[in-house]
Scaffold this motif. Structure first.
Motif, mmCIF file in Angstrom:
data_model
loop_
_atom_site.group_PDB
_atom_site.id
_atom_site.type_symbol
_atom_site.label_atom_id
_atom_site.label_comp_id
_atom_site.label_asym_id
_atom_site.label_seq_id
_atom_site.Cartn_x
_atom_site.Cartn_y
_atom_site.Cartn_z
ATOM 1 N N THR A 101 32.094 -21.599 9.123
ATOM 2 C CA THR A 101 31.843 -22.030 7.871
ATOM 3 C C THR A 101 32.662 -22.564 6.910
ATOM 4 N N ARG A 102 32.688 -23.185 5.892
ATOM 5 C CA ARG A 102 33.765 -23.155 4.904
ATOM 6 C C ARG A 102 33.941 -21.939 4.254
ATOM 7 N N GLN A 103 32.900 -21.112 4.069
ATOM 8 C CA GLN A 103 32.780 -19.690 3.265
ATOM 9 C C GLN A 103 33.661 -18.786 4.290
ATOM 10 N N GLN A 104 33.528 -18.894 5.570
ATOM 11 C CA GLN A 104 34.108 -18.044 6.578
ATOM 12 C C GLN A 104 35.747 -18.290 6.522
ATOM 13 N N LYS A 105 35.866 -19.449 6.330
ATOM 14 C CA LYS A 105 37.405 -19.985 6.362
ATOM 15 C C LYS A 105 38.053 -19.378 5.027
ATOM 16 N N ALA A 106 37.430 -19.436 3.979
ATOM 17 C CA ALA A 106 37.754 -19.172 2.890
ATOM 18 C C ALA A 106 38.082 -17.634 2.750
ATOM 19 N N GLU A 107 37.263 -16.898 3.445
ATOM 20 C CA GLU A 107 37.251 -15.544 3.537
ATOM 21 C C GLU A 107 38.457 -15.019 4.144
#
Length: 68
Positions: free
Chosen positions: A14-20
């Motif tokens: 997910t976008r959130q996982q990549k950001a993390e």
């Protein structure tokens, strides 16, 4: 100027996982090597499973064989 390249398959990251990932890798470089986050680059490449192999087999084919 650290440059980190992370390669993952294109299966549900997910976008959130990549950001993390970007945030944590940047923080690790700051903590361990005292690198400036402003000059740290993290690139995430998503690779299609037809183009990713393991054990002599495409990941896409392995997933089909295993019913995933």
């Amino acid at each position: 100027m650290p440059y980190v390249n992370i390669k993952v398959t294109d299966l549900g990251v997910t976008r959130q996982q990549k950001a993390e990932l970007i945030a944590r890798v940047t923080q690790a470089l700051q903590d361990v090597l005292d690198k400036d986050p402003a000059s740290t680059f993290v690139v995430i490449d998503e690779v299609n499973t037809d183009n990713w192999g393991s054990g002599g087999e495409q990941v896409s084919e392995r997933r089909k064989r295993l019913g995933l």
